[in-house]
Write a protein that holds these residues in place. Structure first.
Motif, PDB file in Angstrom:
ATOM      1  N   PRO A 152       0.834  -1.219   0.000  1.00  0.00           N
ATOM      2  CA  PRO A 152       0.000   0.000   0.000  1.00  0.00           C
ATOM      3  C   PRO A 152       0.862   1.262   0.000  1.00  0.00           C
ATOM      4  O   PRO A 152       1.889   1.325   0.686  1.00  0.00           O
ATOM      5  CB  PRO A 152      -0.792  -0.120   1.306  1.00  0.00           C
ATOM      6  CG  PRO A 152      -0.738  -1.575   1.671  1.00  0.00           C
ATOM      7  CD  PRO A 152       0.611  -2.038   1.205  1.00  0.00           C
ATOM      8  N   PHE A 153       0.446   2.253  -0.768  1.00  0.00           N
ATOM      9  CA  PHE A 153       1.127   3.553  -0.755  1.00  0.00           C
ATOM     10  C   PHE A 153       0.829   4.254   0.568  1.00  0.00           C
ATOM     11  O   PHE A 153      -0.340   4.330   0.970  1.00  0.00           O
ATOM     12  CB  PHE A 153       0.603   4.450  -1.885  1.00  0.00           C
ATOM     13  CG  PHE A 153       1.212   4.193  -3.234  1.00  0.00           C
ATOM     14  CD1 PHE A 153       1.228   2.913  -3.782  1.00  0.00           C
ATOM     15  CD2 PHE A 153       1.741   5.234  -3.970  1.00  0.00           C
ATOM     16  CE1 PHE A 153       1.761   2.676  -5.035  1.00  0.00           C
ATOM     17  CE2 PHE A 153       2.275   5.015  -5.230  1.00  0.00           C
ATOM     18  CZ  PHE A 153       2.298   3.735  -5.770  1.00  0.00           C
ATOM     19  N   PRO A 154       1.822   4.822   1.234  1.00  0.00           N
ATOM     20  CA  PRO A 154       1.550   5.662   2.400  1.00  0.00           C
ATOM     21  C   PRO A 154       1.194   7.095   1.995  1.00  0.00           C
ATOM     22  O   PRO A 154       0.838   7.916   2.834  1.00  0.00           O
ATOM     23  CB  PRO A 154       2.881   5.632   3.171  1.00  0.00           C
ATOM     24  CG  PRO A 154       3.906   5.455   2.101  1.00  0.00           C
ATOM     25  CD  PRO A 154       3.266   4.592   1.045  1.00  0.00           C
ATOM     26  N   THR A 155       1.293   7.379   0.685  1.00  0.00           N
ATOM     27  CA  THR A 155       1.097   8.735   0.186  1.00  0.00           C
ATOM     28  C   THR A 155      -0.212   8.925  -0.577  1.00  0.00           C
ATOM     29  O   THR A 155      -0.431   9.982  -1.178  1.00  0.00           O
ATOM     30  CB  THR A 155       2.264   9.116  -0.746  1.00  0.00           C
ATOM     31  OG1 THR A 155       2.417   8.092  -1.746  1.00  0.00           O
ATOM     32  CG2 THR A 155       3.557   9.252   0.034  1.00  0.00           C
ATOM     33  N   GLY A 156      -1.080   7.920  -0.567  1.00  0.00           N
ATOM     34  CA  GLY A 156      -2.346   8.040  -1.284  1.00  0.00           C
ATOM     35  C   GLY A 156      -3.064   6.718  -1.353  1.00  0.00           C
ATOM     36  O   GLY A 156      -2.514   5.673  -0.976  1.00  0.00           O
ATOM     37  N   PRO A 157      -4.311   6.705  -1.825  1.00  0.00           N
ATOM     38  CA  PRO A 157      -5.131   5.480  -1.854  1.00  0.00           C
ATOM     39  C   PRO A 157      -4.779   4.563  -3.025  1.00  0.00           C
ATOM     40  O   PRO A 157      -5.593   4.315  -3.911  1.00  0.00           O
ATOM     41  CB  PRO A 157      -6.551   6.043  -1.981  1.00  0.00           C
ATOM     42  CG  PRO A 157      -6.372   7.295  -2.782  1.00  0.00           C
ATOM     43  CD  PRO A 157      -5.062   7.882  -2.318  1.00  0.00           C
ATOM     44  N   TYR A 158      -3.530   4.066  -3.023  1.00  0.00           N
ATOM     45  CA  TYR A 158      -3.068   3.194  -4.090  1.00  0.00           C
ATOM     46  C   TYR A 158      -2.296   2.021  -3.492  1.00  0.00           C
ATOM     47  O   TYR A 158      -1.769   2.113  -2.375  1.00  0.00           O
ATOM     48  CB  TYR A 158      -2.149   3.943  -5.067  1.00  0.00           C
ATOM     49  CG  TYR A 158      -2.807   5.114  -5.746  1.00  0.00           C
ATOM     50  CD1 TYR A 158      -3.519   4.956  -6.932  1.00  0.00           C
ATOM     51  CD2 TYR A 158      -2.730   6.394  -5.185  1.00  0.00           C
ATOM     52  CE1 TYR A 158      -4.135   6.041  -7.545  1.00  0.00           C
ATOM     53  CE2 TYR A 158      -3.338   7.477  -5.796  1.00  0.00           C
ATOM     54  CZ  TYR A 158      -4.040   7.295  -6.973  1.00  0.00           C
ATOM     55  OH  TYR A 158      -4.653   8.360  -7.575  1.00  0.00           O
ATOM     56  N   THR A 159      -2.249   0.927  -4.244  1.00  0.00           N
ATOM     57  CA  THR A 159      -1.455  -0.230  -3.859  1.00  0.00           C
ATOM     58  C   THR A 159      -0.588  -0.648  -5.027  1.00  0.00           C
ATOM     59  O   THR A 159      -1.079  -0.776  -6.156  1.00  0.00           O
ATOM     60  CB  THR A 159      -2.344  -1.411  -3.438  1.00  0.00           C
ATOM     61  OG1 THR A 159      -3.076  -1.062  -2.263  1.00  0.00           O
ATOM     62  CG2 THR A 159      -1.510  -2.649  -3.136  1.00  0.00           C
ATOM     63  N   ALA A 160       0.691  -0.856  -4.764  1.00  0.00           N
ATOM     64  CA  ALA A 160       1.601  -1.391  -5.776  1.00  0.00           C
ATOM     65  C   ALA A 160       1.622  -2.906  -5.640  1.00  0.00           C
ATOM     66  O   ALA A 160       1.689  -3.444  -4.536  1.00  0.00           O
ATOM     67  CB  ALA A 160       3.003  -0.831  -5.590  1.00  0.00           C
ATOM     68  N   VAL A 161       1.545  -3.590  -6.781  1.00  0.00           N
ATOM     69  CA  VAL A 161       1.611  -5.052  -6.792  1.00  0.00           C
ATOM     70  C   VAL A 161       2.863  -5.446  -7.567  1.00  0.00           C
ATOM     71  O   VAL A 161       2.925  -5.294  -8.791  1.00  0.00           O
ATOM     72  CB  VAL A 161       0.357  -5.677  -7.426  1.00  0.00           C
ATOM     73  CG1 VAL A 161       0.455  -7.209  -7.361  1.00  0.00           C
ATOM     74  CG2 VAL A 161      -0.898  -5.198  -6.720  1.00  0.00           C
ATOM     75  N   VAL A 162       3.863  -5.930  -6.847  1.00  0.00           N
ATOM     76  CA  VAL A 162       5.134  -6.351  -7.441  1.00  0.00           C
ATOM     77  C   VAL A 162       5.068  -7.856  -7.664  1.00  0.00           C
ATOM     78  O   VAL A 162       4.851  -8.625  -6.722  1.00  0.00           O
ATOM     79  CB  VAL A 162       6.318  -5.997  -6.525  1.00  0.00           C
ATOM     80  CG1 VAL A 162       7.637  -6.460  -7.139  1.00  0.00           C
ATOM     81  CG2 VAL A 162       6.348  -4.506  -6.237  1.00  0.00           C
ATOM     82  N   THR A 163       5.242  -8.287  -8.918  1.00  0.00           N
ATOM     83  CA  THR A 163       5.089  -9.698  -9.262  1.00  0.00           C
ATOM     84  C   THR A 163       6.308 -10.210  -9.993  1.00  0.00           C
ATOM     85  O   THR A 163       6.752  -9.602 -10.974  1.00  0.00           O
ATOM     86  CB  THR A 163       3.853  -9.917 -10.155  1.00  0.00           C
ATOM     87  OG1 THR A 163       2.702  -9.382  -9.518  1.00  0.00           O
ATOM     88  CG2 THR A 163       3.639 -11.403 -10.422  1.00  0.00           C
ATOM     89  N   LEU A 164       6.855 -11.309  -9.526  1.00  0.00           N
ATOM     90  CA  LEU A 164       7.921 -12.001 -10.237  1.00  0.00           C
ATOM     91  C   LEU A 164       7.418 -13.375 -10.645  1.00  0.00           C
ATOM     92  O   LEU A 164       6.946 -14.148  -9.807  1.00  0.00           O
ATOM     93  CB  LEU A 164       9.183 -12.142  -9.381  1.00  0.00           C
ATOM     94  CG  LEU A 164      10.370 -12.801 -10.087  1.00  0.00           C
ATOM     95  CD1 LEU A 164      11.690 -12.119  -9.700  1.00  0.00           C
ATOM     96  CD2 LEU A 164      10.460 -14.297  -9.794  1.00  0.00           C
ATOM     97  N   ASP A 165       7.487 -13.658 -11.954  1.00  0.00           N
ATOM     98  CA  ASP A 165       7.109 -14.960 -12.496  1.00  0.00           C
ATOM     99  C   ASP A 165       8.341 -15.625 -13.086  1.00  0.00           C
ATOM    100  O   ASP A 165       9.140 -14.966 -13.772  1.00  0.00           O
ATOM    101  CB  ASP A 165       6.057 -14.803 -13.607  1.00  0.00           C
ATOM    102  CG  ASP A 165       4.698 -14.418 -13.069  1.00  0.00           C
ATOM    103  OD1 ASP A 165       4.009 -15.309 -12.531  1.00  0.00           O
ATOM    104  OD2 ASP A 165       4.320 -13.237 -13.197  1.00  0.00           O
TER     105      ASP A 165
END
Length: 212
Positions: A169-182
């Motif tokens: 989750p971003f601490p700077t706004g209502p967003y979430t980063a999804v980091v994916t490694l396949d």
């Protein structure tokens, strides 16, 4: 290691470090250009390889990028690492997607994400306390079939794909980063796990520069 910044017109900036061996591919390219960029990258980094390997890599990760770009992917990269024992090359795809959320509190978002991911009994889920704040990661394995046109045997071949996915989750706004490694190189799972740990441990959310 190189610093990479993901940001949009409305999304606050997010920065992270890429470990050696992971190379970015421009996400704005069209599908054919992305597939060709993936093949060209493999040829440049692994010139002793053969055409089937280059085509398979380009098609596999090009198709994966197409699928993920429809889900808000802001960064796409390919990792290539030479295998010391026995030769060959280990490879992975890394993506970062950013999703808007109704809730801005990182702890609330992370708790909700963890509860949702635990609904899949085949996914291993854990809570993380990163330097940038709370996060949740999940690990899954699935099978893919590579078309015979891109295999050395001339027949359809089955690949086992491992996936590490971290929701931050971003601490700077209502967003979430999804980091994916396949990766289909599951024999090198420990090395890729360490790479992901380094990436997510380096995540920062810098303040956006104000222009006048």
């Amino acid at each position: 290691m190189t610093a990479t910044v993901v940001a949009g017109a409305t999304v606050p900036p997010m920065a992270f470090h890429l470990p050696h061996g992971i190379h970015a591919i421009e996400v704005s390219l069209d599908p054919e250009e992305r597939a060709e960029a993936a093949r060209r990258l493999v040829r440049d980094i692994y010139p002793q390889g053969e055409e089937p390997l280059w085509n398979t890599m380009g098609s596999l990760y090009g198709a994966m990028a197409d699928e993920l770009l429809a889900d808000g992917v802001a960064f796409f990269g390919i990792g290539l690492y030479e295998i010391e024992d026995g030769g060959g090359v280990a490879h992975c795809a890394l993506t970062v997607a950013v999703h808007e959320r109704a809730e801005a509190d990182p702890d609330v978002v992370a708790a909700g994400t963890r509860a949702a991911l635990l609904g899949d009994p085949l996914r291993e889920v854990s809570w993380l306390d990163l330097p940038c704040g709370p996060a949740v990661y999940g690990i899954t394995f699935r099978k893919l079939v590579v078309d015979s046109a891109y295999t050395t045997s001339g027949e359809d071949e089955e690949l086992v794909m491992g996936q590490i996915q971290v929701h931050i989750p971003f601490p700077t706004g209502p967003y979430t980063a999804v980091v994916t490694l396949d990766t289909a190189s599951v024999e090198q799972w420990d090395e890729f796990s360490h790479a992901v740990a380094g990436i997510i441990g380096s995540v920062e959310f810098p303040q956006r520069e104000v222009t006048h």
